[in-house]
Motif scaffolding. Structure first.
Motif, PDB file in Angstrom:
ATOM      1  N   PRO A   1       0.818  -1.211   0.000  1.00 20.05           N
ATOM      2  CA  PRO A   1       0.000   0.000   0.000  1.00 20.05           C
ATOM      3  C   PRO A   1       0.850   1.260   0.000  1.00 20.05           C
ATOM      4  O   PRO A   1       1.852   1.364   0.718  1.00 20.05           O
ATOM      5  N   GLY A   2       0.435   2.233  -0.795  1.00 15.88           N
ATOM      6  CA  GLY A   2       1.123   3.512  -0.825  1.00 15.88           C
ATOM      7  C   GLY A   2       2.426   3.453  -1.585  1.00 15.88           C
ATOM      8  O   GLY A   2       2.548   2.772  -2.607  1.00 15.88           O
TER       9      GLY A   2
ATOM     10  N   ASP B   1       6.071   2.308  -2.282  1.00 17.76           N
ATOM     11  CA  ASP B   1       6.871   1.134  -1.920  1.00 17.76           C
ATOM     12  C   ASP B   1       8.346   1.498  -1.770  1.00 17.76           C
ATOM     13  O   ASP B   1       8.734   2.672  -1.794  1.00 17.76           O
TER      14      ASP B   1
ATOM     15  N   ARG C   1       1.262  -1.051   7.940  1.00 17.39           N
ATOM     16  CA  ARG C   1       1.395   0.080   7.009  1.00 17.39           C
ATOM     17  C   ARG C   1       0.050   0.696   6.638  1.00 17.39           C
ATOM     18  O   ARG C   1       0.012   1.744   5.979  1.00 17.39           O
ATOM     19  N   ASP C   2      -1.052   0.071   7.034  1.00 12.28           N
ATOM     20  CA  ASP C   2      -2.370   0.461   6.530  1.00 12.28           C
ATOM     21  C   ASP C   2      -2.917   1.684   7.268  1.00 12.28           C
ATOM     22  O   ASP C   2      -3.958   1.640   7.931  1.00 12.28           O
TER      23      ASP C   2
ATOM     24  N   CYS D   1       3.596   2.768   8.004  1.00 11.57           N
ATOM     25  CA  CYS D   1       2.632   3.670   7.387  1.00 11.57           C
ATOM     26  C   CYS D   1       2.816   3.612   5.873  1.00 11.57           C
ATOM     27  O   CYS D   1       3.873   3.217   5.377  1.00 11.57           O
ATOM     28  N   SER D   2       1.775   4.025   5.146  1.00  8.26           N
ATOM     29  CA  SER D   2       1.773   3.831   3.693  1.00  8.26           C
ATOM     30  C   SER D   2       2.467   4.930   2.911  1.00  8.26           C
ATOM     31  O   SER D   2       2.823   4.733   1.743  1.00  8.26           O
TER      32      SER D   2
END
Length: 340
Positions: A264-265, A267, A302-303, A316-317
């Motif tokens: 997510p987000g 990388d 990370r969400d 975190c994303s």
């Protein structure tokens, strides 16, 4: 493929049911199962409840040192495969109708000789470790994250697949249900040759591979990516590769061998590889339509949108999002899968 899925030390437990099933329920045909970073000291059961996830992939198991045949959570000798480590969390997740998927390897283990089959030269001992997860926790799928040096370690690959085949024969004899998934790096058009070789060796050893999860991130090609579109082309390429490996399987059964893992987000590579919240919606709908097996992402911790602009964080994303937005986007896949 570079950075991949990484681990460093820690663990947790949660007051919860004391009973774990002797024989766990088989996995759904279609399941969302994000990775949980097992070294953070957080409770997987608590984060599963908070995020709405029924299934989690717990990362990682590895040996404490090269040459060992004993696997520990996070490679920490104080975190053995036992009820004392994650037992209550897993029981709680199971009591809610889900399950955990223990995962071996990851970038850190795969580049330090501590991935179990790289470390241990005794096939029987490797198989016993896999079996112990089934009997200790009542889990019904084991994930093997093979990248870095491990994906080119021919001896380790052969031992791992021989051990899988032994565990599958044991499960047949004892009435246990156990699946094996391989998590492998990918290009935007499918596995590289070394990933195909891992699966070919499994075929040669009579080891059934139930799911091939491809890491649809960290392409490291310098291009700006539409991450949802690239997920689709990578999976289509894998489908073609699986058709060559398993010529007797129907197209539908081959799609049901495929899993995709997103990050997510932003990388590890950078903003050029940003998986957006809209990408997540697109991929979930595509996954339902194709009836693939598994939707996952790295990682549950990370969400959240707590570090906008930061790439490759474990916590975190890096994009603006609601907390658990990716979990909620993928959540329909498990229940939706039951309808197929």
């Amino acid at each position: 493929m570079s950075a991949g899925l990484v681990a460093v030390g820690g663990g947790s437990a949660l007051a919860a049911p004391d009973s774990l099933p002797a024989h766990g329920k088989p996995m759904p045909a279609h399941v969302a199962a994000p990775y949980f970073e097992a070294w953070t000291g957080e409770s997987p059961a608590a984060l599963a409840a908070a995020s709405g996830n029924k299934y989690l992939t717990l990362a990682f198991l590895q040996t404490a040192a090269p040459g060992s045949c004993t696997a520990y959570w996070n490679g920490e000798a104080g975190q053995p495969i036992s009820r004392s480590t994650f037992g209550r969390d897993i029981a709680t997740i199971q009591a809610r109708g889900g399950n955990a998927i223990p995962s071996f390897g990851g970038w850190s283990a795969d580049t330090t000789g501590t991935e179990l089959a790289d470390s241990c030269t005794d096939v029987d001992a490797i198989a016993k470790v896999y079996e112990s997860l089934v009997t200790t926790y009542g889990i019904t799928r084991i994930d093997l994250d093979i990248e870095g040096d491990s994906i080119d370690n021919a001896a380790g690959i052969d031992r791992r697949n021989k051990a899988i085949a032994k565990v599958q024969r044991w499960a047949d004899r004892t009435g246990h249900s156990v699946q094996f998934s391989y998590t492998l790096p990918t290009s935007t058009t499918g596995l590289e040759a070394n990933g195909v070789a891992v699966l070919q060796n499994a075929v040669d050893n009579g080891a059934r591979v139930d799911v091939v999860n491809i890491m649809t991130f960290d392409y490291y090609d310098g291009a700006t990516h539409d991450m949802a579109a690239d997920t689709k082309t990578a999976a289509a390429g894998l489908h073609t590769q699986l058709a060559a490996l398993y010529p007797k399987k129907s197209a539908a059964k081959l799609w049901n061998m495929i899993g995709v893992i997103e990050m997510p987000g932003i990388d590890d590579f950078g903003p050029e590889e940003t998986f957006t919240t809209q990408n997540a919606v697109t991929v979930e709908k595509w996954a339902e339509a194709k009836k693939i097996n598994t939707l996952s992402f790295w990682a549950l911790q990370r969400d959240n949108g707590g570090c906008v602009g930061t790439g490759g964080s474990d916590s975190c994303s890096g994009i603006a999002q609601k907390t658990w937005q990716f979990s909620h986007a993928f959540e329909p896949f498990t229940s939706g899968g039951a309808r197929h």
